[in-house]
Design a protein around this motif. Structure first.
Motif, short mmCIF file in Angstrom:
data_model
loop_
_atom_site.label_atom_id
_atom_site.label_comp_id
_atom_site.label_asym_id
_atom_site.label_seq_id
_atom_site.Cartn_x
_atom_site.Cartn_y
_atom_site.Cartn_z
N ALA A 92 -13.93 -9.55 -23.16
CA ALA A 92 -14.41 -10.32 -24.30
C ALA A 92 -15.07 -9.39 -25.31
CB ALA A 92 -15.41 -11.37 -23.83
N ARG A 123 -2.52 -18.57 -26.65
CA ARG A 123 -1.39 -19.49 -26.51
C ARG A 123 -0.12 -18.68 -26.34
NH1 ARG A 123 -3.78 -21.83 -31.07
NH2 ARG A 123 -2.01 -21.11 -32.35
N THR A 157 -1.80 -22.81 -22.80
CA THR A 157 -3.06 -22.46 -23.45
C THR A 157 -4.10 -22.17 -22.38
OG1 THR A 157 -2.53 -23.93 -25.30
CG2 THR A 157 -4.82 -23.21 -25.09
N PHE A 158 -4.79 -21.07 -22.50
CA PHE A 158 -5.84 -20.71 -21.53
C PHE A 158 -6.85 -19.80 -22.22
CE2 PHE A 158 -2.15 -18.01 -21.04
CZ PHE A 158 -2.67 -16.72 -21.10
N ASP A 159 -7.85 -19.42 -21.46
CA ASP A 159 -8.95 -18.62 -22.01
C ASP A 159 -8.47 -17.20 -22.31
OD1 ASP A 159 -11.33 -17.42 -22.71
OD2 ASP A 159 -12.49 -18.41 -21.14
N ARG A 160 -8.76 -16.75 -23.52
CA ARG A 160 -8.35 -15.40 -23.93
C ARG A 160 -9.01 -14.34 -23.06
NH1 ARG A 160 -7.56 -11.92 -28.43
NH2 ARG A 160 -7.66 -9.83 -27.53
N ARG A 161 -10.18 -14.61 -22.55
CA ARG A 161 -10.91 -13.60 -21.76
C ARG A 161 -10.22 -13.27 -20.44
NH1 ARG A 161 -16.68 -16.46 -22.01
NH2 ARG A 161 -15.27 -18.24 -21.76
N ARG A 162 -9.15 -14.00 -20.11
CA ARG A 162 -8.37 -13.67 -18.91
C ARG A 162 -7.33 -12.58 -19.21
NH1 ARG A 162 -6.58 -19.41 -16.53
NH2 ARG A 162 -5.59 -18.03 -14.99
N GLU A 192 -6.87 -23.29 -14.56
CA GLU A 192 -7.58 -23.59 -15.81
C GLU A 192 -6.68 -23.32 -17.01
OE1 GLU A 192 -11.21 -21.41 -15.81
OE2 GLU A 192 -12.13 -22.62 -14.23
N SER A 215 -11.35 -15.13 -29.77
CA SER A 215 -11.72 -14.52 -28.49
C SER A 215 -11.82 -15.53 -27.38
CB SER A 215 -13.06 -13.78 -28.65
OG SER A 215 -14.07 -14.71 -29.01
N ARG A 216 -11.63 -16.82 -27.68
CA ARG A 216 -11.78 -17.88 -26.67
C ARG A 216 -10.46 -18.54 -26.29
NH1 ARG A 216 -16.70 -17.51 -24.20
NH2 ARG A 216 -18.32 -17.03 -25.75
N GLU A 217 -9.40 -18.28 -27.00
CA GLU A 217 -8.15 -19.01 -26.76
C GLU A 217 -6.96 -18.08 -26.91
OE1 GLU A 217 -6.18 -23.21 -28.23
OE2 GLU A 217 -6.99 -21.86 -29.74
#
Length: 439
Positions: free
Chosen positions: A157, A135, A148-153, A85, A131-133
């Motif tokens: 959160a 880079r 680019t991926f989800d910041r929550r990884r 993802e 909090s969602r992105e």
């Protein structure tokens, strides 16, 4: 260990001290829980999540090492990008990495960036705009790669939500505690106001209330106030009765001496006159500070009127300074008697009296100075006691009293919650008497 150095910085009122006792543990608890949460939970979880995300990024960059073009590299890792993802692209030669500043409350962002830089040597820049992105910009043999991926990884959160929730409920519970504490302290405040008013000569209505201990203190205050009022009333009645009963035989003596020849009657009339002065002083002392009820008056006009009356009576008195303005709750007759006694003493033992008035937000000071011999410092404590005569030190040739003048002044000052202070006059060299009364 002494804590005297801390006293000047501590609040004075009971409400402020109770508030400090209530708020300080809450603040300490928030700090301890916040620090423990950040160090023991957030940091550990963020470290684990950042380590996992770093391995995934290293997998992508490793698979691109054999590609000869950017298009080929992206084609080879496309299945992995879909599985992870992630989105990837190579920045054009004329485009620079877009680095957005993290949000001010994102206190975990510095740790995330530090962990990524430690595990990804080829990492050139990190952008955590929300909090969602997230880079990441990596230097590869084909150019700058943007992932680019989800910041929550990378971290939990909204890690600040726990702190915000704790603060919110701490404020709610503290506000409720303040309301309850104010209701509990209100009976103590009413008791303090009633005691302060009684100390200043006023008796205000008071009904005990609050907790059991506060009610007990309130009932004890009421009993004490009743005993003091009865004692003052009994003293007044006793002295008034004795003084009044002495007037009748003194009058008969005057009438009898009037029938005698003048040479024989003169020394006896002098004795009767002294006895009459003594009886008058007893009557004045018996009235004390209880005469009349407190009234709100203008001290400047009041003192000026007393000085004018003294001048009309033949005394050399002058109102020299008046500082401040406002009103005060006083018993006019009692305070008038006290000031007149001081002026009378000043002109009896000196040649003139200078009166000054000073008002501030908390107190009122009435000062009377004379140019007489004054009172030695070691005798000033005795001078304000009833029936104490200091004529040898105060020029007995100028007149004599019965030792109640300064006692009456001190009694009036105490009845108003104040005090009488005696010192040496810096300007005139005689006695300086200050009546200090709280406003």
């Amino acid at each position: 260990m002494s804590t005297h150095w801390l006293k000047p910085y501590m609040p004075r009122s009971l409400y402020a001290r109770a508030a400090l006792i209530l708020v300080l543990p809450v603040i300490v608890l928030l700090l301890v829980v916040g620090v423990a949460f950040l160090q023991k939970h957030l940091e550990d979880v963020t470290d684990q999540m950042t380590r996992a995300a770093s391995r995934e990024v290293m997998l992508i960059t490793t698979m691109m090492e054999g590609a000869e073009t950017q298009h080929q590299a992206l084609a080879e890792v496309r299945p992995d990008l879909l599985a992870l993802e992630m989105q990837a692209r190579f920045l054009p030669a004329n485009e620079t990495p877009k680095i957005d500043r993290p949000r001010w409350y994102d206190f975990i962002a510095p740790q995330v960036e530090a962990e990524l830089r430690a595990r990804l040597p080829e990492l050139s820049a990190v952008a955590l705009p929300s909090s969602r992105e997230a880079r990441l910009y990596l230097d590869t043999h084909l150019g700058v790669l943007e992932l680019t991926f989800d910041r929550r990884r990378l971290s939990p959160a909204a890690p600040h939500q726990l702190i915000v929730t704790m603060l919110f409920f701490a404020i709610i519970m503290t506000s409720i505690s303040f309301l309850y504490m104010r209701n509990q302290l209100r009976p103590i405040t009413r008791l303090a106001n009633a005691a302060q008013a009684f100390g200043r000569g006023r008796s205000v209505p008071y009904t005990p209330g609050g907790a059991i201990e506060v009610r007990a203190a309130g009932n004890a205050f009421l009993d004490m106030r009743s005993r003091i009022e009865r004692q003052i009333e009994q003293r007044t009645l006793m002295l008034s009765g004795v003084s009044h009963d002495l007037r009748t035989p003194l009058t008969r003596l005057k009438l009898g001496l009037a029938m005698l020849p003048e040479d024989e009657a003169r020394p006896l009339l002098q004795d009767v006159k002294e006895m009459q002065s003594l009886v008058d002083a007893f009557l004045e002392f018996s009235r004390g500070a209880s005469e009349g009820s407190p009234e709100e008056i203008n001290p400047a006009e009041f003192v000026r009127q007393i000085v004018d009356d003294a001048n009309r009576a033949g005394h050399r008195a002058e109102l020299v300074t008046v500082e401040g303005e406002g009103t005060a709750m006083l018993r006019p007759m009692a305070v008038r008697r006290a000031i007149e006694n001081l002026i009378g003493n000043a002109v009896r033992y000196g040649s003139r009296a200078e009166v000054s008035l000073s008002l501030n937000a908390k107190s009122m000071r009435i000062r009377v100075e004379d140019d007489g011999p004054g009172i030695p410092a070691e005798q000033r404590t005795e001078a304000v006691k009833a029936f104490t005569r200091l004529d040898p030190a105060r020029n007995q040739n100028q007149g004599s009293g019965v030792g109640l003048g300064l006692a009456i002044v001190a009694d009036v000052a105490r009845a108003h919650g104040g005090t009488l202070r005696l010192a040496k006059s810096e300007r005139l060299g005689g006695l300086c008497a200050d009546i200090i009364i709280g406003r």
